[in-house]
Design an enzyme around this catalytic site. Structure first.
Site: not given
Lengths: 269, 406
Positions: A49, A60, A174
């Protein structure tokens, strides 16, 4: 066939979960990125990734944000990331999935982004700030090119949304293990197993788990329930420790760290 | 057509997907989607609830001090020799700015949703103070994210928030200003969404924020409408307001959108020049892109990376703008111009001397444009300027700019 599908088929036959390390493109330079992709493959990674740095990431945590900052402060351009992948494709066939903000995908139009990414040799993308409701344009463009848009399910996702996302995702699904941002955490959440089972009842597509996985032991536990184990911040943090060292030393250190995670994920601890 | 105090045609935008034309929407991580759905649902329910309205109106009247005056700026009007200038005195609200209109509404909403913790981002600190105030009054835990750079510029507001029992969290990432504080607040919310309500301070962010914050700020325009009809017997010709994220301006503009004779001008921060990183005039010089959860005009580079911005005024120092403004620009319903730091500083002093009102640096941008624009209009024309906040918070910074030690 798309390299991601091929890889998961192969792993299913071997009854092994995929190990998917995350690294940031251009952290601290593209030469390291190139070397790392090859090193990680040698160390047993199944899919890479690859984060395309963005100035204002919201999903993030501080570790990945700092890596984006290191890359962008040297003036990294999206086109250079694509060039780097293009170069790598002469040396490896490991599936590479971009992680990219929709701000960057939207800027040059989704169609254009997908075409450029595919041409560079990327196999798909995860777009963490693009919910399923807004994703029609990019899904349409991606389908045409057999480029996989990997969608996210979070612990907060309602059952109704879960089934919609499970239908829409391509390549794999995911699963975000924790409520929050990416980062290193001590414990895995208790609802992980239950939610993955729920998702397995909704789709045949592989389910990979990320966010908060940072040790070989955690990778082992996740590898038993999910079809893929994603480790991001812990690897980026390891790289950060060696950021002032020569590239070869840096790559070796991250490689060794990853070996242990691979062993965990594959139950070979 | 008879003009009434009640807005004639209410825009039905955004649509159910949070779109103003192509602008708006929701570009956030999946983790936040259920929370946004819940917030939208609860907000729409509250909006129709008479008790909620009654409670909000009670606090706006008794605690905030509304309605704020629509003041005829007689000396300024005479000096400029053109249109008649009215100032909508949002600086007279409790805490000194329009921001509290929104935070009172959202804190009441948070209580309805049973959320015990409040977070917010702040640039100039006015939204932070307004959030801290509302949280203190209702006894809710409150944390405010603020860029380190802004904490230096607005140390007075940092201290005020602390006095109000709020924890101010310095943001050290990126440009250390409003955009980075917004990133951090969104990240906090990602992890705390189950028990935390995030009060966005402007008409930006993912749906339903641009709609909800606008609705809470519409009190500005609704009052203006009633007041100008009472004083002048007709609607104004022009509305002017500064635009950072765009909440005071949309609050003033929105109730007049159906009145085609009323023209609207939004004034952005022209900073120190036209180069990248020298201004924060998003609608004037930006492109369509995505930032902080919505599709709107953004200042960004050719890859889509957010550009650095500059304004002396911390409240306007932001590379994005509310999606409804983008829509008003695109449809031509409103016009957007920019005013430099230096020009705003000039208007700041002029307003103090001519009217005895020290305006916020943000509002001084709108005032400067008014001083240039009003003289070009006939004496029979009516102009309303939103004086969005008081300049007390800016005293140190302005003194510094003028080379005065205090």
């Amino acid at each position: 066939m798309n390299r991601i599908d091929q890889k998961f088929q192969e792993l299913r036959r071997r009854k092994e979960p995929a190990f998917i390390p995350f690294i940031t493109a251009g952290d601290p330079d593209l030469e390291t990125t190139r070397g790392l992709v090859l090193e990680l493959e040698r160390r047993g990674a199944d899919i890479i990734e690859l984060g395309i740095p963005f100035s204002d990431p919201i999903a993030d945590g501080p570790i990945i944000q700092a890596s984006y900052y290191r890359a962008l402060s040297k003036g990294l351009k999206v086109s250079q990331v694509f060039e780097c992948v293009k170069g790598l494709r002469k040396e490896t066939d490991i599936p590479i999935v971009a992680m990219v903000s929709y701000s960057l995908v939207f800027k040059g139009t989704p169609e254009n982004f997908v075409a450029r990414a595919k041409e560079a040799g990327l196999d798909g993308a995860t777009i963490p700030d693009l919910p399923i409701e807004e994703s029609d344009a990019v899904h349409l463009a991606a389908k045409e090119k057999d480029f996989k848009i990997v969608c996210f399910v979070a612990p907060t996702t309602t059952p109704e949304r879960m089934s919609r996302i499970a239908k829409g995702t391509q390549g794999f699904l995911y699963y975000i293990a924790v409520v929050g941002i990416t980062g290193v955490r001590d414990a895995l959440p208790p609802d992980m197993r239950e939610n993955i089972q729920k998702l397995k009842g909704m789709t045949d597509k592989p389910i990979a788990l990320g966010f908060g996985v940072s040790t070989p032991e955690q990778a082992r536990v996740v590898g038993q329930v999910a079809d893929g184990v994603i480790v991001g911040s812990a690897i980026v943090k390891e790289l950060e420790r060696y950021v002032d060292r020569p590239a070869t030393e840096r790559i070796k250190a991250v490689g060794e760290f990853t070996s242990r995670l691979v062993a965990g994920a594959k139950g070979r601890l | 057509m008879k003009v009434t105090a009640k807005p004639s045609t209410r825009q039905i935008l955004p649509d159910e997907r949070g779109r103003f034309g192509k602008f708006g929407g929701r570009y956030v991580p999946e983790t936040l989607m259920p929370a946004l759905d819940q917030l939208e649902h609860e907000y729409l329910k509250a909006k129709e609830d008479k008790d909620f309205k009654k409670e909000l109106n009670y606090y706006l009247r008794e605690y905030v001090g509304r309605p704020s005056p629509l003041y005829f700026a007689e000396r300024l009007t005479r000096e400029l020799g053109g249109a008649k200038i009215y100032l909508k005195r949002e600086d007279l609200n409790h805490t000194g700015a329009h921001k509290i209109n929104n935070t009172m509404g959202q804190v009441l909403l948070a209580r309805r949703m049973g959320k015990k913790r409040i977070i917010a981002e702040t640039g100039a600190g006015q939204h932070g103070v307004a959030t801290a105030t509302a949280a203190a009054m209702f006894g809710l835990e409150c944390e405010v994210y603020m860029g380190e750079e802004d904490m230096h510029r607005q140390s007075l507001n940092v201290f005020r928030m602390k006095l109000l029992g709020t924890k101010v969290i310095p943001v050290k990432t990126g440009s250390r200003t409003l955009k980075d504080a917004t990133n951090e607040a969104l990240r906090d919310w990602m992890a705390s969404v189950k028990y935390t309500h995030y009060i966005i301070g402007s008409v930006v962010g993912p749906h339903p924020y641009p709609m909800m914050v606008r609705d809470f700020q519409c009190i500005i325009g609704e009052e203006t409408r009633e007041q100008i009809l009472e004083k002048e017997g007709r609607l104004p010709d022009y509305l002017l307001a500064c635009v950072g994220g765009g909440s005071n301006s949309i609050g003033l503009f929105h109730p007049f959108l159906g009145d085609t004779t009323v023209k609207m001008i939004g004034v952005e921060a022209g900073g120190i020049g036209l180069g990248v990183g020298e201004h924060a005039a998003t609608l004037s010089y930006g492109k369509v892109g995505i930032l902080h959860g919505s599709l709107s005009y953004v200042l960004q580079d050719e890859d889509g990376q957010t550009s650095p911005v500059h304004s002396m005024s911390a409240g306007l120092d932001y590379p994005g703008v509310g999606p409804e403004h983008s829509y008003l620009k695109e449809t031509g319903r409103a016009q957007y111009v920019s005013v430099t730091d230096q020009e705003a500083l000039e208007a700041f002093q002029r307003c103090a001397r001519s009217e005895g009102i020290i305006p916020a640096l943000e509002a001084a941008h709108a005032l400067y444009y008014t001083t240039k624009f009003a003289p070009t209009l006939g004496k029979e024309k009516l102009v309303v300027v939103c004086l969005s906040g008081t300049g007390d918070k800016d005293a140190f910074q302005v003194a510094d700019k003028l080379g005065v030690k205090i």
